[in-house]
Design an enzyme around this catalytic site. Sequence first.
Site, PDB file in Angstrom:
ATOM      1  N   ASP A  11       6.667   2.865   3.227  1.00 18.47           N
ATOM      2  CA  ASP A  11       7.041   2.030   1.971  1.00 18.47           C
ATOM      3  C   ASP A  11       8.483   2.306   1.442  1.00 18.47           C
ATOM      4  O   ASP A  11       9.032   3.269   1.555  1.00 18.47           O
ATOM      5  CB  ASP A  11       6.241   2.672   0.707  1.00 18.47           C
ATOM      6  CG  ASP A  11       4.629   2.545   0.894  1.00 18.47           C
ATOM      7  OD1 ASP A  11       4.218   1.432   1.631  1.00 18.47           O
ATOM      8  OD2 ASP A  11       4.055   3.394   0.214  1.00 18.47           O
ATOM      9  N   ASP A 130      -5.105  -4.755  -1.449  1.00 18.49           N
ATOM     10  CA  ASP A 130      -5.238  -3.530  -2.533  1.00 18.49           C
ATOM     11  C   ASP A 130      -6.452  -3.354  -3.448  1.00 18.49           C
ATOM     12  O   ASP A 130      -6.399  -3.975  -4.098  1.00 18.49           O
ATOM     13  CB  ASP A 130      -3.700  -3.366  -3.357  1.00 18.49           C
ATOM     14  CG  ASP A 130      -2.570  -3.375  -2.575  1.00 18.49           C
ATOM     15  OD1 ASP A 130      -2.648  -2.827  -1.669  1.00 18.49           O
ATOM     16  OD2 ASP A 130      -1.624  -3.755  -3.229  1.00 18.49           O
TER      17      ASP A 130
END
Length: 258
Positions: A11, A130
């Site tokens: 990330d 997600d």
Amino acid sequence: MLAKRIIPCLDVRNGQVVKGVQFRNHEIIGDIVPLAQRYAQEGADELVFYDITASSDGRVVDKSWVSRVAEVIDIPFCVAGGIKSVEEAGQILSFGADKISINSPALADPELITRLADRYGVQCIVVGIDTWHDAATGRYHVNQYTGDETRTKVTTWETLDWVEEVQKRGAGEIVLNMMNQDGVRNGYDLHQLNLVRDVCNVPLIASGGAGTMEHFLDAFQTAHVDGALAASVFHKQIINIGELKQYLKQQGVEIRVC
């Protein structure tokens, strides 16, 4: 049988690799290029880079580090973050990425999946999902703009419906980011993975929850995923990728060992 894949996830925020828990409270892990090199040397099958605030900031992924990563690793890598057009995707691929992944922009414009697949081929197009389990209702819902906790919102899509929709539109691979499990290292959500596996006919990558080598084994043997993505266990050197692959091979998993 195709070999299963081990995929470290990096990330990225403000040019550095970060990691949170359940998509919140991110801490800085380190610099992008050295981490990418380390994982490639340890035996990762591919890497995934998420510019986590690109979509919520209304910008596209910072391309400056994409070419630097391409110069130093010899394994495939995928880049995600705010890609909203065929042209933006093309730039990232031209900088050296092998795949691009879209998430929030696909929810805003589902036809984007088709445009990208038509231009670059389904093998280049990954859709990240997600997904959040609502314990009160027992349902799984897709979330959007998860890189910024102040902007994260639950969409009207239930996870299984969105999995089917993105396949119809040309997704070549799906990464299922299970938000409840993210960063807590207590195992992948095998129940959810099995539900998704039943309706997913493209490669499925599990993401969120890996804490032990057994968790990877469970994802491959119980949920029959094609790849397992993890971050904190690799960033914090809790698990070495080479040792993980040796363990999986000993357990009968088809996997490439360096």
